[in-house]
Enzyme design. Structure first.
Site, short mmCIF file in Angstrom:
data_model
loop_
_atom_site.label_atom_id
_atom_site.label_comp_id
_atom_site.label_asym_id
_atom_site.label_seq_id
_atom_site.Cartn_x
_atom_site.Cartn_y
_atom_site.Cartn_z
N ARG A 256 0.84 -1.20 0.00
CA ARG A 256 0.00 0.00 0.00
C ARG A 256 0.87 1.25 0.00
O ARG A 256 0.57 2.22 -0.68
CB ARG A 256 -0.94 0.00 1.21
CG ARG A 256 -2.03 -1.08 1.14
CD ARG A 256 -3.07 -0.91 2.23
NE ARG A 256 -2.53 -1.12 3.56
CZ ARG A 256 -2.46 -2.29 4.19
NH1 ARG A 256 -2.91 -3.39 3.58
NH2 ARG A 256 -1.98 -2.39 5.43
N LYS B 281 -10.88 15.40 5.46
CA LYS B 281 -12.07 15.02 4.70
C LYS B 281 -12.97 14.12 5.52
O LYS B 281 -12.49 13.27 6.27
CB LYS B 281 -11.68 14.30 3.42
CG LYS B 281 -12.85 14.15 2.44
CD LYS B 281 -12.66 12.99 1.47
CE LYS B 281 -13.01 11.67 2.11
NZ LYS B 281 -13.18 10.58 1.11
N GLU C 225 -18.06 16.49 2.49
CA GLU C 225 -18.47 15.59 1.40
C GLU C 225 -19.81 14.91 1.68
O GLU C 225 -19.86 13.84 2.27
CB GLU C 225 -17.39 14.52 1.17
CG GLU C 225 -17.73 13.57 0.03
CD GLU C 225 -16.62 12.56 -0.24
OE1 GLU C 225 -16.83 11.68 -1.09
OE2 GLU C 225 -15.55 12.64 0.39
N LYS D 95 -17.39 19.05 -1.30
CA LYS D 95 -17.11 17.95 -2.22
C LYS D 95 -18.40 17.15 -2.45
O LYS D 95 -18.64 16.13 -1.81
CB LYS D 95 -16.01 17.04 -1.66
CG LYS D 95 -15.65 15.88 -2.59
CD LYS D 95 -14.49 15.07 -2.07
CE LYS D 95 -14.20 13.89 -3.00
NZ LYS D 95 -13.01 13.10 -2.59
#
Length: 338
Positions: free
Chosen positions: A50, A140, A181, A223
């Site tokens: 990753r 976020k 978002e 967003k």
């Protein structure tokens, strides 16, 4: 730092994130999601694989030409490049801001069968302080809304809007810009008209909650999903129809909002770019840019698929899709100069 200094700092960072001609790269998949995607292309889903994949993305040559910030997950933000530099340090030296996904995912909401509430508020101020200390400048949080014959309920909309606002207020107090978002999913067979109605209701609830908690709109980036039909809907909307419906919903946001960075929401990369380009033909008081995840990183993952000899191919795939979307948002400037 005073409240005024914190607010000024958030506004300055938000302005950098929505720099004309640039977007935000969402490379913040959870460990489980990223591991699953690695497995699908034949890569062993380890922490190191990753890390290698996220470094491939972040170190793409010329990435800063079209990307202002990268959203990472907790694991990546605390990892290092192969040369020993932390991810925040390495991307900052490339001229890119580091962001962090701070929610812990959408979980079943008690009392609302089949609907979810995004969690992660417990201990959030402490985590935000840590992220700011190690180099994050923005964060976020994603709320998930599904359209069915019975949903979304007002309870799900209100609960998720309140969580988004609490997160946003905590971010600004910590000096981090919140990316807000509220995503209405493409899952289902709903029409674009239904998506427009639901998205408008969700945005109204989010605006109300942000106001109640005194969140400075000039220091956030919205967003949202584009207003689009469900993936199983037989009637396909054109880019012009998607843009018109999306802007109708967005016009309810005040002019002081820093900017709008759309999520791709599972659209095919080419369709997401076409819709983004169509949006640039509409006059709005704030920039309309992109914060794409799958539409940008999936081609890179497919091209690389764990082969160390294909790092350049993966970076080329990412670079070409970033360039296409950056060109789409630069169209706005070109149209305004005519």
């Amino acid at each position: 730092m005073t409240v005024t200094e914190t607010a000024t700092g958030c506004r300055e960072i938000a302005a950098q994130l929505i720099t004309p001609g640039k977007g935000i790269l969402a490379a913040d998949e959870s460990i489980a999601t990223m591991s699953s995607r690695l497995e699908q292309v034949g890569v062993e889903p380890t922490a190191e694989s990753r890390r290698i994949y996220r470094e491939l993305l972040a170190s793409t040559p010329g990435l800063a030409d079209g990307i202002s910030g990268i959203i990472f997950c907790d694991e990546t933000l605390n990892q290092v490049f192969s040369d020993g530099r932390s991810f925040p340090q390495a991307v900052a030296e490339l001229g890119i801001l580091s962001g962090i996904k701070v929610d812990t995912g959408a979980k079943p909401c008690p009392g609302l069968q089949g609907e979810t509430i995004t969690e992660g508020l417990d201990g959030l101020p402490t985590r935000l302080a840590h992220y700011a200390e190690i180099g994050a400048t923005f964060a976020k949080w994603r709320a998930v809304i599904t359209i069915t014959d019975k949903s979304p309920s007002w309870g799900a909309v209100a609960a998720n809007a309140n969580a988004l606002a609490r997160y946003a207020a905590a971010c600004q107090e910590a000096g981090l810009v919140p990316i807000v978002e509220p995503e209405v999913l493409m899952t289902g067979s709903h029409t674009i008209a239904s998506c427009e109605d639901v998205t408008a209701s969700v945005h109204a609830a989010v605006r109300q909650q942000l106001s109640l908690l005194n969140v400075d709109l000039a220091g956030i980036v919205l967003k949202p999903n584009m207003v689009i039909e469900g993936e199983d809907c037989p009637q396909r909307s054109t880019p012009a129809e998607v843009a018109e419906a999306t802007v109708r919903v967005l016009r309810a946001w005040p002019a002081e909002l820093a900017g709008v960075a759309f999520l791709s929401g599972g659209q095919a990369p080419e369709r997401a770019t076409a819709n983004l380009e169509a949006l640039q033909h509409h006059q709005t008081p704030w920039p309309l840019t992109f914060s794409f995840g799958r539409a940008l990183v999936s081609p890179a993952l497919a091209a690389w698929h764990g082969d160390e000899t294909l790092v350049a191919a993966g970076q080329s795939a990412l670079g070409s899709h970033v360039a296409a979307n950056a060109a789409a948002v630069r169209l706005r400037t070109e149209l305004q100069s005519v």
